[in-house]
Motif scaffolding. Structure first.
Motif, PDB file in Angstrom:
ATOM      1  N   ARG A 245      65.042  45.321  63.275  1.00 39.64           N
ATOM      2  CA  ARG A 245      66.074  45.412  62.240  1.00 39.64           C
ATOM      3  C   ARG A 245      67.447  45.641  62.861  1.00 39.64           C
ATOM      4  NH1 ARG A 245      62.088  48.472  59.369  1.00 39.64           N
ATOM      5  NH2 ARG A 245      63.074  50.418  60.024  1.00 39.64           N
ATOM      6  N   ARG A 251      65.709  42.568  57.569  1.00 39.21           N
ATOM      7  CA  ARG A 251      64.988  43.719  57.008  1.00 39.21           C
ATOM      8  C   ARG A 251      63.490  43.563  57.286  1.00 39.21           C
ATOM      9  NH1 ARG A 251      67.009  43.312  51.070  1.00 39.21           N
ATOM     10  NH2 ARG A 251      65.197  44.640  50.721  1.00 39.21           N
ATOM     11  N   SER A 253      59.780  44.511  57.933  1.00 42.10           N
ATOM     12  CA  SER A 253      58.907  45.590  57.471  1.00 42.10           C
ATOM     13  C   SER A 253      57.833  45.885  58.513  1.00 42.10           C
ATOM     14  CB  SER A 253      58.255  45.199  56.149  1.00 42.10           C
ATOM     15  OG  SER A 253      57.230  46.104  55.804  1.00 42.10           O
ATOM     16  N   THR A 255      55.027  46.977  57.864  1.00 45.20           N
ATOM     17  CA  THR A 255      53.756  46.537  57.286  1.00 45.20           C
ATOM     18  C   THR A 255      53.373  45.154  57.785  1.00 45.20           C
ATOM     19  OG1 THR A 255      54.220  47.830  55.297  1.00 45.20           O
ATOM     20  CG2 THR A 255      52.523  46.134  55.130  1.00 45.20           C
TER      21      THR A 255
END
Length: 294
Positions: A245, A251, A253, A255
């Motif tokens: 990031r 952005r 993640s 995850t």
């Protein structure tokens, strides 16, 4: 960061700070690229035929980028201008190439194209034309992924596409030296490549990639190049996402990095035979040690 001396408009958006993910085969490039591609506003391609043709032309003959700088830069930009187009037939969110689309709409930007504000690529072997990419896109960002060469070789040995590059017919006596794509420093390496085992040849390709990584760190400033280790991702997904990031502005993640199928470390212990391990160690022990894998 250098300002671009060109204007490339794709899907009615000016391409700025494209991100290229680099690494030897089976180093984790697709996994990092997938996390970037799922960031809002980011379109990351991989494997477009036009891009691959340009990449392999430069990777196998590095002098092309040195002797024909402007021509090579234009070739790469044209390849990406086509590869990054999001039409009803090429967009991953649209029905796809077999859908029935009116002829007058098939080449126009699709309904999702407006969502793409940043672009990137993670095509195979992109690492080996990174210098040409830097010339073509002076404001580009590069994420290079380094992995234990023994695991890389283990992956390559089970990959028919990777093994296809090891055929003797792809090399000639007039081959350029040095050539990181094949891991060749001089003519003695050419002989070793031709006569070596598949494991040794794969190790030579990994060794060439590692040397290319090192030169890129010297040629491209830290504001445009980020180096990460494959082995640091599993268990460090939060830190890895944060680094991506901060570096790319995407952005990303954490995850998206948590995939149990990826980030397998030490696979070589079960995959490589004693002879294969010996061949890899003979070829790449210096680089393995320097990177902390031995």
């Amino acid at each position: 960061m250098k300002q671009p001396s060109y204007i490339l408009v794709v899907n009615r958006t000016t391409v700025r700070r494209p991100v290229f993910v680099l690494g030897a085969p089976h180093s984790g490039v697709p996994e990092i690229a997938r996390a970037l591609a799922r960031a809002p506003g980011f379109h990351v391609g991989a494997g477009s035929s036009g891009v691959l043709n340009a990449v392999h032309a430069v990777a196998r003959r590095p002098s092309l980028a040195q002797e024909r700088v402007s021509g090579t830069a234009s070739l790469l930009r044209e390849a990406y201008a086509e590869a990054w187009q999001l039409t009803p037939l090429t967009c991953p969110r649209c029905p796809g190439p077999y859908a029935r689309v009116p002829a007058n709409a098939s080449a126009e930007p699709c309904e999702h194209s407006a969502d793409a504000r940043r672009y990137g690529d993670a095509s195979p072997d992109l690492l080996f034309c990174a210098n040409a990419l830097h010339t073509a896109f002076p404001d580009a960002l590069f994420v290079q992924v380094i992995r234990d060469g023994r695991d890389v070789v283990a992956g390559m040995l089970d990959d028919e596409r990777a093994l296809a590059w090891l055929r003797p017919g792809l090399l000639s006596a007039e081959h350029e030296f040095p050539n990181d794509f094949f891991g060749l420093e001089d003519e003695s390496d050419l002989e070793a490549f031709r006569n070596g085992s598949e494991a040794a040849k794969c190790a030579m390709r990994w060794r060439g990639a590692v040397r290319m990584h090192a030169r890129l760190r010297q040629a491209i400033g830290e504001d445009q190049l980020m180096t990460m280790r494959y082995e640091d991702v599993r268990g460090g997904e939060m830190a890895t996402a944060r680094r991506l990031r901060e570096f790319t502005g995407a952005r990303v993640s954490a995850t998206e990095l948590m995939d149990a199928r990826a980030w397998a470390v030490g696979r070589w212990r079960d995959r490589l035979s004693r002879d294969e391990y010996g061949d890899v160690n003979e070829v790449a022990a210096v680089e393995l040690s320097r990177l902390g894998y031995l």
